[in-house]
Scaffold this motif. Structure first.
Motif, PDB file in Angstrom:
ATOM      1  N   GLY A 244       0.808  -1.351   0.284  1.00 21.55           N
ATOM      2  CA  GLY A 244      -0.149  -0.084  -0.105  1.00 21.55           C
ATOM      3  C   GLY A 244       0.875   1.161   0.007  1.00 21.55           C
ATOM      4  O   GLY A 244       2.056   1.023   0.061  1.00 21.55           O
TER       5      GLY A 244
ATOM      6  N   GLY B 154       2.429   4.132   2.000  1.00 21.83           N
ATOM      7  CA  GLY B 154       2.805   4.394   3.340  1.00 21.83           C
ATOM      8  C   GLY B 154       3.634   3.197   3.890  1.00 21.83           C
ATOM      9  O   GLY B 154       3.123   2.131   3.569  1.00 21.83           O
TER      10      GLY B 154
ATOM     11  N   ARG C  30       1.890  -0.228   5.109  1.00 24.33           N
ATOM     12  CA  ARG C  30       0.204  -0.554   4.722  1.00 24.33           C
ATOM     13  C   ARG C  30       0.294  -1.371   3.632  1.00 24.33           C
ATOM     14  O   ARG C  30       1.159  -1.843   2.767  1.00 24.33           O
ATOM     15  CB  ARG C  30      -0.397   0.941   4.090  1.00 24.33           C
TER      16      ARG C  30
ATOM     17  N   THR D 265      -2.645  -2.910   0.414  1.00 17.78           N
ATOM     18  CA  THR D 265      -3.889  -2.694  -0.434  1.00 17.78           C
ATOM     19  C   THR D 265      -4.558  -4.071  -0.640  1.00 17.78           C
ATOM     20  O   THR D 265      -3.591  -4.947  -1.145  1.00 17.78           O
ATOM     21  CB  THR D 265      -3.452  -1.797  -1.728  1.00 17.78           C
TER      22      THR D 265
ATOM     23  N   THR E  49      -7.801  -0.083   1.653  1.00 18.09           N
ATOM     24  CA  THR E  49      -6.425   0.070   2.338  1.00 18.09           C
ATOM     25  C   THR E  49      -6.357  -0.560   3.850  1.00 18.09           C
ATOM     26  O   THR E  49      -7.408  -0.269   4.542  1.00 18.09           O
ATOM     27  CB  THR E  49      -6.174   1.500   2.360  1.00 18.09           C
ATOM     28  N   VAL E  50      -5.492  -1.066   4.147  1.00 18.84           N
ATOM     29  CA  VAL E  50      -5.400  -1.687   5.536  1.00 18.84           C
ATOM     30  C   VAL E  50      -4.139  -1.145   6.106  1.00 18.84           C
ATOM     31  O   VAL E  50      -2.818  -1.041   5.465  1.00 18.84           O
ATOM     32  CB  VAL E  50      -5.207  -3.469   5.461  1.00 18.84           C
ATOM     33  N   GLU E  51      -4.428  -0.602   7.357  1.00 18.86           N
ATOM     34  CA  GLU E  51      -3.089  -0.064   8.037  1.00 18.86           C
ATOM     35  C   GLU E  51      -2.092  -1.223   8.234  1.00 18.86           C
ATOM     36  O   GLU E  51      -2.490  -2.357   8.275  1.00 18.86           O
ATOM     37  CB  GLU E  51      -3.542   0.578   9.326  1.00 18.86           C
ATOM     38  N   ALA E  52      -0.743  -0.935   8.753  1.00 18.76           N
ATOM     39  CA  ALA E  52       0.216  -1.802   8.892  1.00 18.76           C
ATOM     40  C   ALA E  52      -0.368  -2.933   9.999  1.00 18.76           C
ATOM     41  O   ALA E  52      -0.817  -2.565  10.869  1.00 18.76           O
ATOM     42  CB  ALA E  52       1.508  -1.228   9.217  1.00 18.76           C
TER      43      ALA E  52
ATOM     44  N   VAL F 193      -4.945  -7.149  11.993  1.00 20.79           N
ATOM     45  CA  VAL F 193      -5.275  -5.981  10.998  1.00 20.79           C
ATOM     46  C   VAL F 193      -6.681  -5.857  11.221  1.00 20.79           C
ATOM     47  O   VAL F 193      -7.483  -6.830  11.664  1.00 20.79           O
ATOM     48  CB  VAL F 193      -4.948  -6.333   9.433  1.00 20.79           C
TER      49      VAL F 193
END
Length: 274
Positions: free
Chosen positions: A191, A193, A196, A198, A218-221, A228
């Motif tokens: 993703g 960042g 991150r 996708t 989008t999935v945060e780290a 997650v």
């Protein structure tokens, strides 16, 4: 497993989602956003002129070049250029935005092909835009999952909104989760960042109430233990949901979910959505 929502403040949850939704719509309808695109021009070694961009354009082993006519000027990285200008070899999924009056001329590489994609603020698709229909947000669609990294990133080839075009991503892992009594998984791509991810996917609503080809999440780290959050309330339409002048990737075959994810953005009005 599904996140417990018994103590969730639904009003605050909805307001947070509305803030996110409005930011998405503003980005989409930016004067030089995807709704402002007026042409998707594929370059080769023959100089070509386009009605929505200045000069003559071509590409070769040394990358993209434009030859501007007398009196024509582009701003590249804030500096004026005239005559012949070399953009050089562009990286895949990279590009340069050159300013021409109130327009931006995107020079980019997609699927190994160099393209010119002008963006004009007065494009009819942009000026007529009234927003994207969406499901009402609900915490039931914010799921807890587990990220499982592959031993090595897996090169994954997917199709594109443009017939015959392919995109290649190095998939670092997959995300496992439970939904409606099913244990499911989605291949994840890098993703934007640090850390991150996708996820590109379709589901049982695709082509019914949501755009048929794809949606993105989008999935945060991931946390240290791989945890997650998959908040499907924030699944987005890609630009190809609105315009044929986009080269969006399609989901890998394993990311076709057999359940209906009745969350987030629906089929745009531009594609006949309600």
């Amino acid at each position: 497993m599904t996140t417990q929502v018994t103590t969730t403040d639904l009003q605050a949850f909805t307001q947070n989602w509305l803030d996110w939704y409005r930011a998405q719509e503003e980005r989409l309808a930016d004067p030089h956003g995807f709704l402002a695109i007026t042409g998707l021009h594929w370059l080769d070694d023959r100089p070509q002129r386009f009605p929505d961009a200045p000069g003559a354009w071509w590409t070769g082993t040394d990358g993209v070049t434009v030859a501007l006519d007398d009196g024509e000027e582009l701003l590249v990285d804030g500096a004026p250029v005239r005559g012949e200008h070399h953009f050089g070899v562009l990286p895949e999924r990279g590009g340069v935005d050159a300013v021409w009056g109130d327009a931006v001329i995107e020079v980019a590489k997609r699927g190994g092909n160099d393209i010119v994609r002008p963006r004009h603020p007065d494009a009819p698709l942009r000026t007529a835009f009234t927003g994207t229909p969406a499901y009402a947000p609900h915490p039931r669609w914010a799921l807890t999952g587990r990220y499982v990294a592959f031993d090595e990133p897996r090169p994954t080839t997917v199709g594109a909104a443009v017939e015959g075009l392919e995109h290649v991503y190095d998939a670092p892992g997959r995300i496992e989760f439970d939904l409606e009594g099913r244990h499911l998984s989605l291949t994840a791509f890098p993703g934007h960042g640090a850390g991150r991810l996708t996820v590109l996917f379709t589901d049982a609503t695709s082509g019914v109430t949501t755009y048929a080809a794809n949606r993105a999440l989008t999935v945060e780290a991931p946390a240290a233990d791989g945890t997650v959050v998959l908040d499907f309330n924030r699944a987005t339409n890609l630009p190809c949901a609105y315009t044929d002048l986009a080269t969006c990737p399609l989901p890998p075959v394993e990311n076709r979910l057999p359940v209906a994810v009745e969350a987030s953005q629906k089929i745009p009005r531009e594609r006949g959505g309600a």
